[in-house]
Design a protein around this motif. Structure first.
Motif, PDB file in Angstrom:
ATOM      1  N   GLN A   1       0.862  -1.182   0.000  1.00  0.00           N
ATOM      2  CA  GLN A   1       0.000   0.000   0.000  1.00  0.00           C
ATOM      3  C   GLN A   1       0.900   1.234   0.000  1.00  0.00           C
ATOM      4  OE1 GLN A   1      -3.088   0.014   3.017  1.00  0.00           O
ATOM      5  NE2 GLN A   1      -3.309  -2.230   2.906  1.00  0.00           N
TER       6      GLN A   1
ATOM      7  N   ASP B   1       0.610   4.282   0.649  1.00  0.00           N
ATOM      8  CA  ASP B   1       0.530   5.294   1.705  1.00  0.00           C
ATOM      9  C   ASP B   1       0.874   4.748   3.080  1.00  0.00           C
ATOM     10  OD1 ASP B   1      -1.655   3.676   2.130  1.00  0.00           O
ATOM     11  OD2 ASP B   1      -3.124   5.302   2.247  1.00  0.00           O
ATOM     12  N   SER B   2       1.556   3.585   3.121  1.00  0.00           N
ATOM     13  CA  SER B   2       1.781   2.938   4.426  1.00  0.00           C
ATOM     14  C   SER B   2       3.247   2.723   4.763  1.00  0.00           C
ATOM     15  CB  SER B   2       1.073   1.579   4.443  1.00  0.00           C
ATOM     16  OG  SER B   2       1.744   0.631   3.612  1.00  0.00           O
TER      17      SER B   2
ATOM     18  N   GLU C   1       8.902   6.043  -6.125  1.00  0.00           N
ATOM     19  CA  GLU C   1       7.797   6.243  -7.053  1.00  0.00           C
ATOM     20  C   GLU C   1       8.159   5.808  -8.467  1.00  0.00           C
ATOM     21  OE1 GLU C   1       5.025   9.646  -4.974  1.00  0.00           O
ATOM     22  OE2 GLU C   1       6.430  10.304  -6.534  1.00  0.00           O
TER      23      GLU C   1
ATOM     24  N   GLY D   1       2.299   8.771  -5.521  1.00  0.00           N
ATOM     25  CA  GLY D   1       1.412   8.732  -4.373  1.00  0.00           C
ATOM     26  C   GLY D   1       1.987   8.055  -3.158  1.00  0.00           C
ATOM     27  N   ILE D   2       3.301   7.782  -3.177  1.00  0.00           N
ATOM     28  CA  ILE D   2       3.918   7.150  -2.015  1.00  0.00           C
ATOM     29  C   ILE D   2       3.964   8.131  -0.836  1.00  0.00           C
ATOM     30  CG2 ILE D   2       6.172   6.431  -1.088  1.00  0.00           C
ATOM     31  CD1 ILE D   2       6.541   4.764  -3.558  1.00  0.00           C
ATOM     32  N   LYS D   3       3.585   7.632   0.316  1.00  0.00           N
ATOM     33  CA  LYS D   3       3.734   8.363   1.570  1.00  0.00           C
ATOM     34  C   LYS D   3       4.669   7.559   2.465  1.00  0.00           C
ATOM     35  CE  LYS D   3      -0.759  10.673   1.349  1.00  0.00           C
ATOM     36  NZ  LYS D   3      -2.081  10.890   2.005  1.00  0.00           N
TER      37      LYS D   3
END
Length: 360
Positions: free
Chosen positions: A178, A180-181, A229, A235-237
């Protein structure tokens, strides 16, 4: 053996910033390399002194006199120049070296970003000209081996990005994380701060002490995200916390991410996940995926170019956990530079750096 012919086949090297910790490690490795010959060593702080007077461990190995930078001399007598300089300084020097026809490997962050806006966000100064950002190849052979073979400018990765990118690489490339994790908690040896005098890294402040630092806005976070990315998707967090450890040279990363729905149930088994990682890095000689049940430790990689990796999935928490260990001056800096240089020059990338860690 015909010594003259052997000398003619050597690649001539100049090092700018030879007396810092990264510079010292570069000099040590270049002097051991069978196809590299150190011609020029430069230092602003110690100009006119013998290198071995500043670094006594090099007596009889490198007794060259430290010089001011003379680009004309380097262009005449060197094939490649390695710069171990602060960010901002490299940006003013590297273009001139390239214009003289030299190949360059740079250790600063000045050429690590394709997008100048990302550089300016990370370093709070104007980016180098776009032509040089486009020319530079990120010096991580596990990702850019083919590009390194044709470039004239290598931008060596940061130490924190190296152990983070390689740790996440197999799962991210497969679409199993995921975006964003992602979490990276990493401990670094004090040498990562450089050779300057600084209270925060003095002996009494660091001995028997662990502490986080740079928890908001660390410049390597932006570098990590930009390269991750490229592997995965925008969209990587990433939550990144660097820590200072009371050791000279080492880096240990604990990386975390939640799996996507694509993550196969079969990889929940540690043996299978280990095999998945081993297959991904099968062609990468300096990445050692440890047997299932074993975890990386820094003493196994110190003074080497190896990075040790292990991965596990914890069903109870639904977290993937990846652990990596490397030498921050080795795979995190100087020996990785030699690996990338080997790729650029057409040598076997193991040449001169196929050495075990020093365990004791």
């Amino acid at each position: 053996m015909n010594t003259q012919n052997a000398e003619e086949r050597l690649t001539r090297i100049g090092v700018i910033g030879a007396t810092g910790y990264v510079g010292q490690e570069l000099v040590r490795l270049i002097c051991m390399h069978p196809y590299l010959r150190l011609i020029v060593v430069c230092s602003v702080s110690f100009t006119g002194q013998k290198y071995s007077e500043v670094v006594p461990a090099a007596r009889g190995i490198c007794d060259l006199v430290l010089e001011e930078v003379d680009m004309d001399r380097m262009a005449a007598e060197c094939d490649v120049v390695i710069t171990a300089l602060p960010h901002g300084v490299s940006a003013t020097m590297v273009p001139g070296l390239l214009e003289k026809g030299l190949k360059v490997l740079d250790h600063s962050g000045d050429f690590r970003f394709r997008d100048p806006a990302l550089y300016e966000a990370a370093y709070k100064m104007p980016a180098p000209e776009q032509i040089y950002l486009d020319m530079a190849v990120y010096g991580l052979p596990e990702l850019y081996r083919a590009e390194l073979a044709t470039t004239r400018l290598i931008s060596n990765p940061g130490c924190y990005p190296t152990c983070t990118i390689l740790g996440f690489l197999p799962l991210l490339r497969a679409g199993y994380l995921q975006l964003d994790s992602l979490i990276a908690d990493i401990y670094s040896g004090v040498s990562g701060a450089g050779r300057k005098a600084d209270l925060a890294t003095s002996y009494c402040e660091t001995e028997s002490n662990l502490k986080p630092y740079g928890v908001l806005g660390h410049r390597h976070r932006i570098e990590m995200i930009s390269r991750l990315e490229e592997i995965g998707a925008p969209g990587i967090k990433l939550s990144f916390t660097p820590h200072l450890a009371p050791v000279k040279r080492a880096m240990l990363a604990s990386l975390y991410a939640r799996p996507t729905g694509l993550f196969p149930e079969s990889l929940e088994d540690t043996e299978a996940l280990t095999e998945f990682y081993a297959d991904c890095f099968a062609d990468d000689p300096f990445v050692r995926v440890l047997p299932a049940g074993q975890l990386p430790q820094t003493k196994d990689v110190q003074y080497s170019n190896f990075i040790d990796i292990a991965a596990v999935y914890e069903p109870a928490s639904n977290w993937l956990r990846i652990f990596t260990a490397q030498d921050n001056l080795g795979k995190g800096a100087a020996s990785q530079a030699i690996q990338a240089l080997n790729c650029m020059l057409g040598y076997d990338e193991r040449t001169g750096i196929w050495l075990s860690g020093i365990h004791v």
